[in-house]
Design a protein around this motif. Structure first.
Motif, PDB file in Angstrom:
ATOM      1  N   GLU A   7      18.755  13.912  -9.624  1.00 57.25           N
ATOM      2  CA  GLU A   7      17.384  13.620 -10.041  1.00 57.25           C
ATOM      3  C   GLU A   7      17.134  12.135 -10.258  1.00 57.25           C
ATOM      4  O   GLU A   7      18.015  11.402 -10.710  1.00 57.25           O
ATOM      5  N   ILE A   8      15.937  11.714  -9.889  1.00 62.88           N
ATOM      6  CA  ILE A   8      15.417  10.399 -10.221  1.00 62.88           C
ATOM      7  C   ILE A   8      14.105  10.628 -10.946  1.00 62.88           C
ATOM      8  O   ILE A   8      13.212  11.298 -10.427  1.00 62.88           O
ATOM      9  N   ASN A   9      14.018  10.139 -12.152  1.00 58.26           N
ATOM     10  CA  ASN A   9      12.812  10.320 -12.965  1.00 58.26           C
ATOM     11  C   ASN A   9      12.466  11.807 -13.133  1.00 58.26           C
ATOM     12  O   ASN A   9      11.302  12.205 -13.069  1.00 58.26           O
ATOM     13  N   GLY A  10      13.506  12.624 -13.323  1.00 54.18           N
ATOM     14  CA  GLY A  10      13.298  14.043 -13.607  1.00 54.18           C
ATOM     15  C   GLY A  10      12.993  14.922 -12.414  1.00 54.18           C
ATOM     16  O   GLY A  10      12.637  16.091 -12.577  1.00 54.18           O
ATOM     17  N   LYS A  11      13.144  14.388 -11.198  1.00 58.69           N
ATOM     18  CA  LYS A  11      12.841  15.167  -9.997  1.00 58.69           C
ATOM     19  C   LYS A  11      13.934  14.944  -8.955  1.00 58.69           C
ATOM     20  O   LYS A  11      14.413  13.833  -8.767  1.00 58.69           O
ATOM     21  N   ALA A  12      14.336  16.022  -8.282  1.00 63.05           N
ATOM     22  CA  ALA A  12      15.393  15.927  -7.276  1.00 63.05           C
ATOM     23  C   ALA A  12      14.997  14.972  -6.158  1.00 63.05           C
ATOM     24  O   ALA A  12      13.836  14.930  -5.730  1.00 63.05           O
ATOM     25  N   ILE A  13      15.976  14.203  -5.667  1.00 64.85           N
ATOM     26  CA  ILE A  13      15.736  13.241  -4.600  1.00 64.85           C
ATOM     27  C   ILE A  13      15.074  13.906  -3.403  1.00 64.85           C
ATOM     28  O   ILE A  13      14.132  13.369  -2.807  1.00 64.85           O
ATOM     29  N   ILE A  14      15.551  15.078  -3.035  1.00 67.51           N
ATOM     30  CA  ILE A  14      15.026  15.768  -1.860  1.00 67.51           C
ATOM     31  C   ILE A  14      13.543  16.103  -2.022  1.00 67.51           C
ATOM     32  O   ILE A  14      12.782  16.065  -1.063  1.00 67.51           O
ATOM     33  N   VAL A  15      13.114  16.376  -3.240  1.00 66.53           N
ATOM     34  CA  VAL A  15      11.703  16.684  -3.492  1.00 66.53           C
ATOM     35  C   VAL A  15      10.862  15.411  -3.375  1.00 66.53           C
ATOM     36  O   VAL A  15       9.767  15.425  -2.803  1.00 66.53           O
ATOM     37  N   HIS A  16      11.370  14.302  -3.913  1.00 68.84           N
ATOM     38  CA  HIS A  16      10.672  13.019  -3.747  1.00 68.84           C
ATOM     39  C   HIS A  16      10.425  12.742  -2.263  1.00 68.84           C
ATOM     40  O   HIS A  16       9.337  12.319  -1.859  1.00 68.84           O
ATOM     41  N   THR A  17      11.462  12.971  -1.445  1.00 67.25           N
ATOM     42  CA  THR A  17      11.368  12.693  -0.009  1.00 67.25           C
ATOM     43  C   THR A  17      10.335  13.592   0.660  1.00 67.25           C
ATOM     44  O   THR A  17       9.495  13.130   1.438  1.00 67.25           O
ATOM     45  N   LEU A  18      10.394  14.879   0.375  1.00 70.28           N
ATOM     46  CA  LEU A  18       9.440  15.819   0.964  1.00 70.28           C
ATOM     47  C   LEU A  18       8.007  15.489   0.565  1.00 70.28           C
ATOM     48  O   LEU A  18       7.084  15.564   1.389  1.00 70.28           O
ATOM     49  N   GLU A  19       7.811  15.100  -0.673  1.00 72.81           N
ATOM     50  CA  GLU A  19       6.467  14.757  -1.141  1.00 72.81           C
ATOM     51  C   GLU A  19       5.919  13.540  -0.398  1.00 72.81           C
ATOM     52  O   GLU A  19       4.724  13.479  -0.088  1.00 72.81           O
ATOM     53  N   LYS A  20       6.796  12.589  -0.103  1.00 74.70           N
ATOM     54  CA  LYS A  20       6.361  11.391   0.614  1.00 74.70           C
ATOM     55  C   LYS A  20       5.865  11.754   2.023  1.00 74.70           C
ATOM     56  O   LYS A  20       4.827  11.251   2.477  1.00 74.70           O
ATOM     57  N   ASP A  74      23.359   2.970  -5.860  1.00 73.87           N
ATOM     58  CA  ASP A  74      22.090   3.253  -5.184  1.00 73.87           C
ATOM     59  C   ASP A  74      21.169   4.062  -6.089  1.00 73.87           C
ATOM     60  O   ASP A  74      19.951   3.848  -6.122  1.00 73.87           O
ATOM     61  N   LEU A  75      21.764   5.010  -6.799  1.00 71.98           N
ATOM     62  CA  LEU A  75      20.973   5.856  -7.697  1.00 71.98           C
ATOM     63  C   LEU A  75      20.328   5.022  -8.805  1.00 71.98           C
ATOM     64  O   LEU A  75      19.164   5.233  -9.160  1.00 71.98           O
ATOM     65  N   LYS A  76      21.065   4.056  -9.314  1.00 70.62           N
ATOM     66  CA  LYS A  76      20.526   3.184 -10.356  1.00 70.62           C
ATOM     67  C   LYS A  76      19.381   2.336  -9.806  1.00 70.62           C
ATOM     68  O   LYS A  76      18.391   2.100 -10.490  1.00 70.62           O
ATOM     69  N   ILE A  77      19.544   1.853  -8.563  1.00 70.83           N
ATOM     70  CA  ILE A  77      18.468   1.085  -7.916  1.00 70.83           C
ATOM     71  C   ILE A  77      17.227   1.978  -7.766  1.00 70.83           C
ATOM     72  O   ILE A  77      16.104   1.555  -7.991  1.00 70.83           O
ATOM     73  N   GLY A  78      17.469   3.246  -7.381  1.00 66.31           N
ATOM     74  CA  GLY A  78      16.375   4.193  -7.205  1.00 66.31           C
ATOM     75  C   GLY A  78      15.602   4.415  -8.490  1.00 66.31           C
ATOM     76  O   GLY A  78      14.377   4.567  -8.483  1.00 66.31           O
ATOM     77  N   GLU A  79      16.299   4.423  -9.615  1.00 62.89           N
ATOM     78  CA  GLU A  79      15.639   4.624 -10.903  1.00 62.89           C
ATOM     79  C   GLU A  79      14.716   3.466 -11.240  1.00 62.89           C
ATOM     80  O   GLU A  79      13.736   3.633 -11.962  1.00 62.89           O
ATOM     81  N   VAL A  80      15.034   2.286 -10.698  1.00 61.20           N
ATOM     82  CA  VAL A  80      14.169   1.129 -10.874  1.00 61.20           C
ATOM     83  C   VAL A  80      12.983   1.198  -9.897  1.00 61.20           C
ATOM     84  O   VAL A  80      11.831   0.995 -10.278  1.00 61.20           O
ATOM     85  N   LEU A  81      13.276   1.535  -8.631  1.00 62.08           N
ATOM     86  CA  LEU A  81      12.230   1.575  -7.609  1.00 62.08           C
ATOM     87  C   LEU A  81      11.147   2.606  -7.930  1.00 62.08           C
ATOM     88  O   LEU A  81       9.977   2.397  -7.597  1.00 62.08           O
ATOM     89  N   ILE A  82      11.530   3.716  -8.535  1.00 61.80           N
ATOM     90  CA  ILE A  82      10.563   4.782  -8.802  1.00 61.80           C
ATOM     91  C   ILE A  82       9.502   4.329  -9.805  1.00 61.80           C
ATOM     92  O   ILE A  82       8.394   4.866  -9.850  1.00 61.80           O
TER      93      ILE A  82
END
Length: 214
Positions: A20-33, A204-212
């Motif tokens: 999860e990034i910001n409480g949501k699975a990475i795969i869901v973030h991608t699909l939403e995009k 990468d996950l830590k970077i993602g937490e910043v990017l979100i």
């Protein structure tokens, strides 16, 4: 959306696409995009067989609970080939890594648009660091302006991609463009976005937490 990996480098209890990034699975973030960028497109998912149940539980009650899902293979090549087996209509097919949730709307739309014109298009970004070519005993500096970092989604005219994946897998097939290129078809380059990182490590996950939050 290819999510066939096991994420062993993460050292986590679940594959990286389900972290999860910001409480949501990475795969869901991608699909939403992709849903936002291409609302009329059909989204297909490729998952390891062992993760089908996890996905069913995660997607239940969401906009993605009825996505068609293909079983991932032992390699990226086999996983993409499995996903292609679900496609019947002709059109433009985009292949994207599930663990690239920060691809921009502009990148997605531009790569699909270019593929409609040229038949094959991929997003790339310029290198920021100096690079060196390694020999057997020495190394030498090379001009970084002559190189690009390759991203996804990689988009192709469907029949071209189907034909490409009829070839036997080869070690040099590191992405879909390299498979299509083996047929002799030129690959058009489209400007990607630097935030479109592939999340494969804890860093990468830590970077993602910043990017979100940007």
């Amino acid at each position: 959306i290819v999510a066939g990996g096991k994420g062993l480098r993460m050292g986590a209890n679940v594959p990286k696409q389900f972290l999860e990034i910001n409480g949501k699975a990475i795969i869901v973030h991608t699909l939403e995009k992709f849903k936002e960028a291409l609302p009329m497109a059909e989204l297909l998912l490729v998952l390891p067989e062992a993760e089908m149940e996890r996905w069913n539980e995660l997607s239940q009650g969401t906009a993605f609970e009825n996505l068609r899902v293909a079983k991932g293979g032992n390699s990226r090549f086999e996983s993409v080939k499995s996903g292609l087996s679900l496609i019947e209509a002709e059109g433009i097919v985009g292949v994207h890594d599930a663990v690239r949730p920060f691809v921009s709307i502009k990148t997605i739309q531009n790569v699909f648009a270019e593929a409609e014109k040229s038949g094959a298009a991929i997003p790339v970004v310029e290198l920021k660091d100096s690079i060196r070519e390694i020999g057997k005993a020495t190394s030498k500096a090379v001009e970084r302006s002559a190189f690009r970092i390759v991203q996804t989604p990689q988009c192709f005219q469907s029949q071209l991609l189907f034909n490409a994946y009829k070839q036997p897998n080869q070690e040099k097939f590191t992405d879909d463009a390299s498979v299509v290129e083996e047929l002799g078809h030129a690959i058009s380059l489209v400007e990607g976005n630097n935030e479109n990182i592939k999340i494969t490590t804890i860093e990468d996950l830590k970077i993602g937490e910043v990017l979100i939050k940007v």
